[in-house]
Design a protein around this motif. Structure first.
Motif, mmCIF file in Angstrom:
data_model
loop_
_atom_site.group_PDB
_atom_site.id
_atom_site.type_symbol
_atom_site.label_atom_id
_atom_site.label_comp_id
_atom_site.label_asym_id
_atom_site.label_seq_id
_atom_site.Cartn_x
_atom_site.Cartn_y
_atom_site.Cartn_z
ATOM 1 N N VAL A 79 36.450 35.434 44.882
ATOM 2 C CA VAL A 79 37.219 36.636 45.212
ATOM 3 C C VAL A 79 37.155 37.571 44.018
ATOM 4 C CG1 VAL A 79 39.519 37.550 45.723
ATOM 5 C CG2 VAL A 79 38.797 35.363 46.725
ATOM 6 N N VAL A 80 36.823 38.834 44.286
ATOM 7 C CA VAL A 80 36.819 39.867 43.253
ATOM 8 C C VAL A 80 37.894 40.876 43.625
ATOM 9 C CG1 VAL A 80 35.493 41.646 42.048
ATOM 10 C CG2 VAL A 80 34.340 39.563 42.864
ATOM 11 N N VAL A 81 38.899 41.030 42.771
ATOM 12 C CA VAL A 81 40.000 41.953 43.020
ATOM 13 C C VAL A 81 39.667 43.297 42.381
ATOM 14 C CG1 VAL A 81 42.483 42.343 42.766
ATOM 15 C CG2 VAL A 81 41.610 40.002 42.998
ATOM 16 N N VAL A 82 39.953 44.371 43.124
ATOM 17 C CA VAL A 82 39.634 45.728 42.687
ATOM 18 C C VAL A 82 40.894 46.587 42.709
ATOM 19 C CG1 VAL A 82 38.296 47.808 43.217
ATOM 20 C CG2 VAL A 82 37.306 45.547 43.643
ATOM 21 N N CYS A 83 41.112 47.324 41.625
ATOM 22 C CA CYS A 83 42.130 48.367 41.583
ATOM 23 C C CYS A 83 41.435 49.637 41.100
ATOM 24 C CB CYS A 83 43.311 47.964 40.688
ATOM 25 S SG CYS A 83 42.918 47.857 38.929
ATOM 26 N N ASN A 84 42.177 50.623 40.645
ATOM 27 C CA ASN A 84 41.565 51.878 40.211
ATOM 28 C C ASN A 84 40.695 51.720 38.970
ATOM 29 O OD1 ASN A 84 42.530 53.592 42.209
ATOM 30 N ND2 ASN A 84 44.452 53.930 41.139
ATOM 31 N N GLU A 85 41.257 51.105 37.920
ATOM 32 C CA GLU A 85 40.562 51.068 36.635
ATOM 33 C C GLU A 85 40.449 49.676 36.025
ATOM 34 O OE1 GLU A 85 42.727 53.983 34.355
ATOM 35 O OE2 GLU A 85 41.523 55.615 35.191
ATOM 36 N N GLY A 86 40.923 48.648 36.716
ATOM 37 C CA GLY A 86 40.749 47.289 36.221
ATOM 38 C C GLY A 86 41.898 46.733 35.409
ATOM 39 N N TYR A 87 43.089 47.252 35.586
ATOM 40 C CA TYR A 87 44.254 46.705 34.883
ATOM 41 C C TYR A 87 45.094 45.844 35.830
ATOM 42 C CZ TYR A 87 42.987 49.884 31.160
ATOM 43 O OH TYR A 87 42.297 50.532 30.166
ATOM 44 N N ALA A 88 45.601 46.442 36.890
ATOM 45 C CA ALA A 88 46.398 45.686 37.859
ATOM 46 C C ALA A 88 45.580 44.563 38.484
ATOM 47 C CB ALA A 88 46.946 46.611 38.943
ATOM 48 N N SER A 89 44.276 44.798 38.644
ATOM 49 C CA SER A 89 43.419 43.771 39.237
ATOM 50 C C SER A 89 43.317 42.541 38.340
ATOM 51 C CB SER A 89 42.031 44.340 39.538
ATOM 52 O OG SER A 89 41.411 44.813 38.364
ATOM 53 N N SER A 90 43.351 42.710 37.031
ATOM 54 C CA SER A 90 43.319 41.559 36.127
ATOM 55 C C SER A 90 44.558 40.701 36.312
ATOM 56 C CB SER A 90 43.230 42.014 34.667
ATOM 57 O OG SER A 90 42.000 42.640 34.389
ATOM 58 N N LEU A 91 45.710 41.349 36.408
ATOM 59 C CA LEU A 91 46.955 40.604 36.611
ATOM 60 C C LEU A 91 46.950 39.893 37.960
ATOM 61 C CD1 LEU A 91 49.447 43.301 35.253
ATOM 62 C CD2 LEU A 91 48.523 41.315 34.027
ATOM 63 N N ALA A 92 46.464 40.578 38.991
ATOM 64 C CA ALA A 92 46.418 39.995 40.325
ATOM 65 C C ALA A 92 45.439 38.828 40.383
ATOM 66 C CB ALA A 92 46.039 41.064 41.347
ATOM 67 N N ALA A 93 44.272 38.985 39.790
ATOM 68 C CA ALA A 93 43.278 37.916 39.805
ATOM 69 C C ALA A 93 43.797 36.674 39.074
ATOM 70 C CB ALA A 93 41.964 38.399 39.190
ATOM 71 N N ALA A 94 44.502 36.873 37.981
ATOM 72 C CA ALA A 94 45.083 35.735 37.262
ATOM 73 C C ALA A 94 46.088 35.002 38.145
ATOM 74 C CB ALA A 94 45.738 36.197 35.963
ATOM 75 N N ASP A 95 46.856 35.738 38.941
ATOM 76 C CA ASP A 95 47.785 35.099 39.888
ATOM 77 C C ASP A 95 47.023 34.302 40.939
ATOM 78 O OD1 ASP A 95 50.001 36.092 38.573
ATOM 79 O OD2 ASP A 95 50.327 37.732 40.001
ATOM 80 N N LEU A 96 45.888 34.814 41.395
ATOM 81 C CA LEU A 96 45.095 34.104 42.391
ATOM 82 C C LEU A 96 44.474 32.829 41.818
ATOM 83 C CD1 LEU A 96 43.366 37.055 44.277
ATOM 84 C CD2 LEU A 96 45.414 35.760 44.940
ATOM 85 N N LEU A 99 46.629 29.994 42.368
ATOM 86 C CA LEU A 99 46.602 29.463 43.732
ATOM 87 C C LEU A 99 45.383 28.582 43.977
ATOM 88 C CD1 LEU A 99 47.647 32.604 45.816
ATOM 89 C CD2 LEU A 99 49.011 30.550 45.379
ATOM 90 N N GLY A 100 44.525 28.464 42.983
ATOM 91 C CA GLY A 100 43.350 27.628 43.118
ATOM 92 C C GLY A 100 42.104 28.354 43.582
ATOM 93 N N LEU A 101 42.144 29.685 43.608
ATOM 94 C CA LEU A 101 40.966 30.458 44.022
ATOM 95 C C LEU A 101 40.007 30.669 42.860
ATOM 96 C CD1 LEU A 101 42.701 33.135 46.237
ATOM 97 C CD2 LEU A 101 41.137 31.358 47.012
ATOM 98 N N ARG A 102 38.755 30.906 43.197
ATOM 99 C CA ARG A 102 37.745 31.316 42.221
ATOM 100 C C ARG A 102 37.824 32.836 42.128
ATOM 101 N NH1 ARG A 102 32.308 29.314 44.363
ATOM 102 N NH2 ARG A 102 31.609 30.494 42.561
ATOM 103 N N ALA A 103 38.808 33.315 41.410
ATOM 104 C CA ALA A 103 39.107 34.750 41.394
ATOM 105 C C ALA A 103 38.728 35.381 40.061
ATOM 106 C CB ALA A 103 40.586 34.975 41.666
ATOM 107 N N THR A 104 38.361 36.650 40.153
ATOM 108 C CA THR A 104 38.139 37.488 38.987
ATOM 109 C C THR A 104 38.450 38.919 39.396
ATOM 110 O OG1 THR A 104 36.636 38.019 37.179
ATOM 111 C CG2 THR A 104 35.674 37.925 39.401
ATOM 112 N N ASP A 105 38.145 39.859 38.514
ATOM 113 C CA ASP A 105 38.353 41.260 38.888
ATOM 114 C C ASP A 105 37.190 42.112 38.414
ATOM 115 O OD1 ASP A 105 39.157 41.279 36.108
ATOM 116 O OD2 ASP A 105 40.317 43.089 36.484
ATOM 117 N N LEU A 106 37.168 43.327 38.941
ATOM 118 C CA LEU A 106 36.124 44.292 38.627
ATOM 119 C C LEU A 106 36.520 45.053 37.364
ATOM 120 C CD1 LEU A 106 33.577 45.920 39.179
ATOM 121 C CD2 LEU A 106 34.850 47.220 40.889
ATOM 122 N N ASP A 107 35.800 44.796 36.287
ATOM 123 C CA ASP A 107 36.040 45.465 35.020
ATOM 124 C C ASP A 107 35.789 46.964 35.195
ATOM 125 O OD1 ASP A 107 36.351 46.135 32.361
ATOM 126 O OD2 ASP A 107 34.676 44.929 31.643
#
Length: 129
Positions: A79-96, A99-107
């Motif tokens: 799962v790749v989480v996307v927000c506007n600039e890559g700040y909120a997505s980092s926090l969200a991906a860490a939460d995921l 939950l046991g997901l293979r999560a990251t975010d879009l820098d």
């Protein structure tokens, strides 16, 4: 802790990807989850094939063991989480990750995707309820 410290802690747990990396993951089956508000998606567009999920519902819709999860969500699917600039997505991906997901975010977020010349579509697609 400050928000900068919390963000640094979250990012230390992620293997963040740039636009090309996110696109490559998407092409091999990763789920791109757009947590931006509908107003932002309407103004700037969306990543084709992405699924908009409001941040407030994110964990419920992506919990691989949850009864409210999106179809196709499982612990092995990246799962790749996307927000506007890559700040909120980092926090969200860490939460995921919790939950046991293979999560990251879009820098750099959606704006880095656009700056890289990758395709977009008009938005907003209604967020998953």
């Amino acid at each position: 802790m400050t928000i900068d410290e919390i963000l640094a802690e979250a990012r230390a747990r992620l293997d963040r990807v740039g636009p090309a990396g996110a696109r490559a993951l998407q092409e091999t089956g990763a789920l791109i989850v757009d947590i931006r508000p509908s107003a932002d998606r309407a103004a700037e567009g969306e990543i084709p094939g992405s699924v908009p999920v409001e941040r407030i519902r994110l964990e419920w819709r992506l919990d691989p063991a949850g009864t409210h999860r999106l179809p196709g969500v499982h612990a092995d699917r990246p799962v790749v989480v996307v927000c506007n600039e890559g700040y909120a997505s980092s926090l969200a991906a860490a939460d995921l990750l919790r939950l046991g997901l293979r999560a990251t975010d879009l820098d750099g977020g959606f704006r880095a995707w656009v700056a890289a010349g990758l395709p977009t579509r008009p938005g907003p697609t209604p967020a998953v309820p």
